[in-house]
Each structure stands twice: as structure tokens, then as C-alpha cells.
Scaffold this active site. Structure first.
Site, PDB file in Angstrom:
ATOM      1  N   PRO A  15      -4.501  -9.661  -4.825  1.00 20.76           N
ATOM      2  CA  PRO A  15      -4.263  -8.308  -5.325  1.00 20.76           C
ATOM      3  C   PRO A  15      -4.330  -7.190  -4.285  1.00 20.76           C
ATOM      4  CG  PRO A  15      -6.477  -9.042  -5.866  1.00 20.76           C
ATOM      5  CD  PRO A  15      -5.796 -10.210  -5.232  1.00 20.76           C
ATOM      6  N   LYS A  65      11.916  -2.959   2.392  1.00 20.34           N
ATOM      7  CA  LYS A  65      12.838  -2.070   3.107  1.00 20.34           C
ATOM      8  C   LYS A  65      14.287  -2.512   2.964  1.00 20.34           C
ATOM      9  CE  LYS A  65       9.939   0.261   6.339  1.00 20.34           C
ATOM     10  NZ  LYS A  65       9.102  -0.339   7.362  1.00 20.34           N
ATOM     11  N   MET A  68       2.498  -2.474 -14.336  1.00 18.01           N
ATOM     12  CA  MET A  68       3.656  -1.590 -14.153  1.00 18.01           C
ATOM     13  C   MET A  68       3.824  -0.650 -15.349  1.00 18.01           C
ATOM     14  SD  MET A  68       6.347  -4.339 -12.520  1.00 18.01           S
ATOM     15  CE  MET A  68       6.015  -5.663 -13.667  1.00 18.01           C
ATOM     16  N   ASP A 107       6.172  -8.591   0.767  1.00 15.06           N
ATOM     17  CA  ASP A 107       6.342  -7.540  -0.236  1.00 15.06           C
ATOM     18  C   ASP A 107       5.562  -6.288   0.137  1.00 15.06           C
ATOM     19  OD1 ASP A 107       7.983  -8.550  -2.096  1.00 15.06           O
ATOM     20  OD2 ASP A 107       6.418  -9.238  -3.473  1.00 15.06           O
TER      21      ASP A 107
END
Ligand code: SAM
Length: 409
Positions: free
Chosen positions: A179, A224, A339, A202
Site C-alpha cells: 500500500p 507517464k 477510489m 505505477d
């Protein structure tokens, strides 16, 4: 004068090893013997629960009584793991008579073989004997283990592939980085990272893990990669496949667990389609570690018998949403929303409208397990406004349920 021991790597596959004793020492010794493929016979009137579980699983044979000389019939090695010196000496005597090496937990000087302190690193096993001092052996072993993990793995020791020649078959590992705290990657994940030729990382991957990569590792920052979200995923899949087909060992390092809203499945399928072998290394997911870092257990006896992890990236009324929020509102257990900050007002309103009590405890944990972690505690009806007022930002997990206050003093 005592001569130096002669080190050997015993190949025990299918060979009988007798362990006398069923207590703590045997519990520690047996797993390595099983790992080496030994045919283990355990002789002891009683067993620890851990040993009993291995017997129940059919991993070893157990004779529930005290040792008799016939127990050594067909044995290549015996480990004496009892602390009764007389009984131990009688096992050693039978072993010596039959020319079977004997390890003694109770008395190293009476043993004909010593067990070293061991560290395993991929195909490499390092065994350290401390001249009769087990603590010295362990200290040296620990230092070697750290050195192997951090410094030496890159150059051949761990079987690195040769990307430049393209002659070695490439492969991909989808590795969960945990995490946020770099120490929460798994041991296997860390080892593979030290072996990688290419790392595709990531945005949410702990930065410190990348800091420790060798200078010659190609680091591709997946966050990116331009174009829209689905195009970017195709690009990432292509990078994994292309580099692996060129012979590289590619580690795809992903935040949390690769299969929890991590698109790991898509990457695995893309590699499989291209004939690239893939290993998946699970990671510690933020959906459990995030609440835990804020002192919230996702289950607790007598409080919550279930937890549900759900993505809140789409609003409940979005036609594309696959979540039945009204059904989730009827659950009594813990709801963990990933999210979900942007849609939190709509999500909480929907849960309340369909029956979840407004006063249900709720919390938001931002950047869990990192130095920047922030925790907000609230209730279901107020958490969206409170999170906005506190200027909480992604990445954050939202936890809803009575577990939120369970461990509060
Ligand atoms: C695309 S999902 C990936 C989840 C990841 N695969 C996992 O298992 O944790 C990203 C979301 O995970 C959650 N997340 C990831 N890391 C987090 C952290 N350190 N603290 C809080 N939430 C986190 C947030 O909800 C974030 O928006």
C-alpha cells in the site's frame, strides 16, 4: 583439538530422515527437511499443533511413541530434538553404530553433524556454521542475507536474464508492491525486483523501492504514458510483451495487490497471448492495510462477519457502474470503498437512501502506511462533507461500519 566441520549440501529428495521429538525444536527443523523433499519420520509421544497439522496433511509419518532402534532402519540422517540427555545419547549411540549422521539439539559437542543458520535467495542457499556458536552463525547469516537482498542479486547470483543478447527467454512478474510503506512488499516481490532487468512501475508504488534499483535497470514510469486510460493500458501491455520477448526479465510493479482494481488480469492475458510466461506475486492491498493502518480491523468478532471491497470510481447512477449500491446498503458488515472520494457524497446518500443507518461510523484514510497518512473519523451522513472540509485527497480508502470505532479506547 576439534577439526573444522566439512560443509555439504544434502540432497534429501525421497530419503528417510528421522526426527526424534515433537516439540518446539522439531517444529522448527521439520519444514526445511520437507522443503528439501525428505521422507520424514517423526518419533514422539506428543506433537505440537503445527507438527500435527503437517501429519494431518499427509506431509510426514508420525509414530506416537518413544524412540526404538528400529526407527533408524533405512534412515540417512537423524535429528534429535529432545532435551532429555540420556534419551538423546541413546539415539546418538544407535545412529553411530549404524553410521548415520546425527544432529543433536541438546548437545552440539555430542553431535556428528551440525545444522547451519540458513538464508535462501532464489536458487542460492547460504549456510553458515559459527564454529559451535549458533548466535555467531545467525549474525553472519543475517548480514549475508541483507547483502544478497540489496546488493548482490543483480549480477548473476539470482539468475538474471541477459536482455542484451536476447538469447535467454524473457518473462514477466506482476508484483504487488503493497500500500505505500516500502517494507510492506512481500519477500518474493522484493527478491524479484532485485532480479529485474526492466521495472514498469505505477504511480502508487512506494518510491523508496525504486530508489534501491540498480542503476542499469530500465525504469518505465507507467503513469507517464500518454493517451487515454485504455490506450495507456495497451501501451503498458505492449511494453511488457516487447521487453520480455527481447529476453528481459520484466517486473510490473503495482500498488497494493495486482488483482485488486489493478488491471493485473488484463496484463496477464496480454502476456499469455504473446506466449510470455508470467508469475503473479500477490501484494498487501490498501483495502485491508489502509483501515488497519488507522487502527480499524475490517472484521471483528461479534461486530462484523463480512467485509466488502468496492470501487467508487463511478457514481451510483452511472450507467456504466457494475455495483448494486442499494444491495450493499442492506449489508451489516464493513464496506471498504476504493477510489471513492470524488463520488463520496452520492455514494453515502445512496447507501442511506437504501437503508444503511446515517449514524454508521465511517472513516477515510489517506496515503495509508506512508509518512503522509491522514485519518478522518466521522459518520456515514457526514463523512463526505467532512472529507471535503479537511481537503482529503486520493489515494484514500473509505471504511463504513461498526468496526471503525471498535478498537478505540
Ligand atoms: C487503482 S486502485 C489500486 C488498488 C491497489 N491494487 C490495492 O490493492 O491497494 C487505487 C486506489 O487504491 C486506494 N489506495 C491505494 N493505495 C492507498 C493508500 N496508501 N492509502 C489509501 N488508499 C490507497 C485508493 O482508493 C486508490 O484510489
Amino acid at each position: 583439538m576439534t577439526s573444522n566441520p566439512y560443509p555439504l549440501g544434502l540432497r534429501l529428495d525421497g530419503r528417510r530422515v528421522v526426527v526424534v521429538g515433537g516439540g518446539a525444536v522439531a517444529t522448527r527443523r521439520v519444514p526445511a527437511l520437507l522443503d528439501a523433499g525428505a521422507d520424514v519420520l517423526l518419533v514422539a509421544p506428543e506433537l505440537t499443533p503445527a507438527l500435527r497439522a503437517r501429519v494431518d496433511a499427509g506431509r510426514l509419518h508420525w509414530v506416537p511413541r518413544r524412540f526404538v532402534p528400529e526407527d533408524l532402519d533405512g534412515a540417512w540422517l537423524v535429528q534429535v530434538a529432545i532435551d532429555d540427555p540420556l534419551a538423546a545419547a541413546s539415539v546418538s549411540a544407535v545412529a553411530a553404530e549404524r553410521r548415520i549422521f546425527c544432529v543433536r539439539a541438546d548437545d552440539r559437542t555430542a553431535a556428528t553433524a551440525w545444522t547451519p543458520a540458513v538464508t535462501r535467495h532464489g536458487p542460492v542457499t547460504v549456510a553458515v556454521l559459527g564454529g559451535g556458536d549458533p548466535r555467531r552463525a545467525m549474525t553472519v547469516r543475517d548480514a549475508v542475507r541483507d547483502l544478497l537482498a540489496v546488493r548482490l542479486a543483480p549480477d548473476g547470483i539470482a539468475g538474471r536474464s541477459d536482455a542484451s543478447s536476447g538469447t535467454t527467454a524473457g518473462r514477466v512478474a506482476l508484483v504487488g508492491a503493497g500500500p505505500g510503506d516500502p517494507e510492506l512488499i512481500t519477500v518474493r516481490g522484493w527478491r524479484l525486483l532485485t532480479e529485474a532487468d526492466v521495472v514498469v512501475a505505477d504511480r502508487l508504488v512506494p518510491g523508496l523501492l525504486l530508489d534501491e534499483l540498480r542503476p542499469d535497470v530500465e525504469l518505465v514510469d507507467a503513469s507517464k504514458i500518454p493517451y487515454g486510460p485504455s490506450r495507456a493500458q495497451e501501451e503498458i501491455n505492449q511494453i511488457l510483451v516487447d521487453r520480455a520477448l527481447a529476453g528481459a526479465f520484466v517486473v510490473r510493479l503495482k500498488g497494493g495487490d495486482p488483482y485488486v482494481f489493478g488491471r493485473g488480469g488484463e496484463e496477464l492475458l496480454a502476456c499469455a497471448e504473446a506466449g510470455v510466461p508470467v508469475t503473479v506475486v500477490p501484494g498487501v492491498t490498501s483495502s485491508i492495510a489502509g483501515p488497519a493502518a488507522a487502527g480499524i480491523p475490517v472484521t471483528h468478532r461479534g461486530v462484523a462477519h463480512e467485509f466488502t471491497v468496492v470501487s467508487g470510481h463511478l457514481a451510483p447512477d452511472s450507467p456504466a457502474s457494475l455495483v448494486r449500491w442499494e444491495a450493499l446498503a442492506g449489508l451489516r458488515g464493513t464496506l471498504v470503498i476504493l477510489m471513492g472520494l470524488k463520488n463520496l457524497a452520492a455514494i453515502t446518500a445512496t447507501l442511506i437512501a437504501h437503508g444503511r443507518p446515517p449514524q454508521t461510523p465511517a472513516a477515510v484514510v489517506q496515503e495509508a502506511t506512508t509518512g503522509a497518512q491522514r485519518v478522518l473519523r466521522s459518520t456515514l451522513d457526514a463523512v463526505a462533507a467532512d472529507a471535503l472540509a479537511a481537503d482529503l485527497r486520493p489515494p484514500a480508502v473509505v471504511v463504513v461500519g461498526d468496526v471503525v470505532g471498535t478498537l478505540d479506547a
